[in-house]
Write an enzyme that holds these catalytic residues in place. Sequence first.
Site, PDB file in Angstrom:
ATOM      1  N   SER A   1       0.820  -1.215   0.000  1.00 52.50           N
ATOM      2  CA  SER A   1       0.000   0.000   0.000  1.00 52.50           C
ATOM      3  C   SER A   1       0.854   1.264   0.000  1.00 52.50           C
ATOM      4  CB  SER A   1      -0.938   0.000   1.210  1.00 52.50           C
ATOM      5  OG  SER A   1      -0.194   0.001   2.423  1.00 52.50           O
TER       6      SER A   1
ATOM      7  N   TYR B   1     -11.399  -8.593   4.045  1.00 50.24           N
ATOM      8  CA  TYR B   1     -10.028  -8.145   3.794  1.00 50.24           C
ATOM      9  C   TYR B   1      -9.098  -8.940   4.695  1.00 50.24           C
ATOM     10  CZ  TYR B   1      -6.118  -4.954   2.862  1.00 50.24           C
ATOM     11  OH  TYR B   1      -4.920  -4.414   2.467  1.00 50.24           O
TER      12      TYR B   1
ATOM     13  N   ASP C   1       7.403  -4.320   7.870  1.00 52.20           N
ATOM     14  CA  ASP C   1       7.598  -5.699   7.431  1.00 52.20           C
ATOM     15  C   ASP C   1       8.800  -5.697   6.500  1.00 52.20           C
ATOM     16  OD1 ASP C   1       5.432  -6.418   8.871  1.00 52.20           O
ATOM     17  OD2 ASP C   1       4.159  -6.970   7.177  1.00 52.20           O
TER      18      ASP C   1
ATOM     19  N   ASP D   1       5.598  -2.034   3.923  1.00 49.26           N
ATOM     20  CA  ASP D   1       6.223  -3.241   3.385  1.00 49.26           C
ATOM     21  C   ASP D   1       7.530  -2.840   2.718  1.00 49.26           C
ATOM     22  OD1 ASP D   1       4.119  -5.118   4.043  1.00 49.26           O
ATOM     23  OD2 ASP D   1       2.929  -4.099   2.517  1.00 49.26           O
TER      24      ASP D   1
ATOM     25  N   ASP E   1       1.225  -0.171   8.085  1.00 55.99           N
ATOM     26  CA  ASP E   1       2.612  -0.617   8.088  1.00 55.99           C
ATOM     27  C   ASP E   1       3.264  -0.310   6.747  1.00 55.99           C
ATOM     28  OD1 ASP E   1       1.371  -2.406   6.451  1.00 55.99           O
ATOM     29  OD2 ASP E   1       1.965  -4.197   7.531  1.00 55.99           O
TER      30      ASP E   1
ATOM     31  N   LYS F   1     -10.596  -0.864  -0.550  1.00 64.08           N
ATOM     32  CA  LYS F   1      -9.957  -1.484   0.611  1.00 64.08           C
ATOM     33  C   LYS F   1     -10.716  -1.143   1.887  1.00 64.08           C
ATOM     34  CE  LYS F   1      -5.549  -1.516   1.166  1.00 64.08           C
ATOM     35  NZ  LYS F   1      -4.133  -1.111   1.291  1.00 64.08           N
TER      36      LYS F   1
END
Length: 689
Positions: A98, A234, A164, A111, A109, A225
């Site tokens: 995202s 989701y 992450d 990624d 978060d 989303k």
Amino acid sequence: MVGSASLNGSSPAKKYGITKPISFAGPTDADLQRNVELEKFLIDSGLYESKEETSKREEVLGRITEIVKDWVKLLTRQRGYTDQMVEDANAAIFTFGSYRLGVHGPGADIDTLCVGPSYVNREEDFFIVLHNILAEIEEVTELQPVPDAHVPVMKFKFQGISIDLLYASISRLVVPEDLDISHGSVLFDVDEQTVRSLNGCRVADQILKLVPNIEHFRTTLRCLKFWAKRRGVYSNVTGFLGGVNWALLVARVCQLYPNAIPSMLVSRFFRVYTQWRWPNPVMLCSIEENELGFPIWDPRKNPRDRFHLMPIITPAYPCMNSSYNVSTSTLRVMMEQFQCGNKICEDIELSKVRWSALFDPYIFFEAYKNYLQVDILAADADDLLAWKGWVESRLRQLTLKIERDTNGMLQCHPYPHEYIDTSRPCSHCAFFMGLQRKEGVRGQEGQQFDIRGTVDEFRQEVNMYMFWKPGMDIYVSHVRRKQLPTFVFPDGYKRPRLSRHVIPQAIKTCEDTVGCQPCATEKKRKNDSEAVDVKSIKPEKRASISPQRVASLSPENSTSRSGGVGLERLRTGVAHLSSEVGPSGELLESEKHFVQNDVEMVQNAVQESVSLKEQGSTCVSNLLGQVNEVKPVELVDRMESDVSSEVSVSELKETHQVGLDGERVGNLVDTEFGNYTCREDPELDRRCC
């Protein structure tokens, strides 16, 4: 950054994706007004982060970049490389998900992917050396390595921002600062775990290149989303769709309507996917074959790919099905939600309701009469974090096992939200599954489902957790709707009345026809909120960190020593919860005509779609012939409460070969690979929310 490009009237023949667009129509004045209202709603809902948080994210990414660069230089020096090599040693940080797509919200978060040189490995250098470095940094909290995941990841928070972090070691001694990660050369001489780690960034870049208008794509994706989270669909780990899945679905709709603005794209999203004939794949581009030889999604060659129920194919090589976790249960739930969203969007376009109606939360605890409650406990918060992640990753298997062992007659609806009972002294969370008899199937009088052995088999698999610690427990119990614990309700108490989105007649029908007989060993309840037969399923003492798999499991033998199974016999009748609806709003004649035109254009576009490599010589009959050669696994049918059968591990692994309603999946593939069609009748039955 890829710049956005709008399609104009001067190039009407331009193709986005594997087919021509359905419509080149632009917005009307009414569409523009609805778009203003939609964007205002998204802002008022708090979906956009502040400038301060944006700056903080950039600062955190800068700090992480410094840390990994120093880490690689340290390893380079320790391994005796020259001073020049140490000076040139480098690691690069890329983002995906995202954040890379530009649709992240407050608190989301990040990624991230760390790309390092060939001599820095994942097993020791990343998960041990870098882990220890991060553990010593004051700003780093909740550090959790997950080396055995499908895509190995290190999770942590840096200055409160969730990260992450993946790692990919490419076949270069020095990682250049301007490394083009989308170029195929980064895949030379790497293993499949590295390919999967690189794939997130490569897919995100491709998505942004393949949509006609990036800003319209972002607003639409942010909207969908938010809708998916509000409606409980989701979650990739639970068997629904995660961020990349929703991004690919939205990107395909953007390709089909290149001149549409977000208010139009949201409506078209539901219109398209209520009519999509799964398991025809959603693809943004043709599947690329490459001399590198990595496996790609291809049901002609890979038998396992033929049994995917909702294939959504990634656009970067090697192309994969990003939605392989979707099951019969979760596909059914998502299709019902698509129908509901489509109906509300029709009402929005007719000015009957506002955008807020689309995002009303799904009232899960009013939708079913019977539930499975899975309580997860640990000694402290850190242990719970790891233990919960493991159990949650196995819940999808429990859903599959229940439907397998009841021949699909007992349907499950896993809910992806976790609930916390703050009154418990130990760290705790709980997950729930709705249970109901398969719609349209009338059972015999008094017919019951015995799933004790099924739940115990699930317990056996959960207890194989290699990092189990004392205090890690799991409880499984059957709970009727009227006995749900109070902590699942947002205000701490049960609703005095039904939500307006749950049809009372349907609820009453469900209550009248779905019964439950508690097992003989269940404890009597002192009050409605008490769980049924709450016994701890404690893992057995471990002699080794390498768990032994159970070769076979008999329900008769297993239930004698299993605890926490509060559901012994579930008696169900014919449930109509998801099919009985009130009168729906009729479309205007002009709108009906427009929908029909859309469907006709999709069907015409299918005939002109771009074929895959060598696809031209593969006809439908040949494909069906290949699929039908695969025989489905015979399911274990426990329709009678006293029946017990051996369930082998081999049978468990093959149950994915059974499709919708227990039919052979070969019967589901009705079009040539790579194409899709929509239902001919756009006026589909409207299912209740």
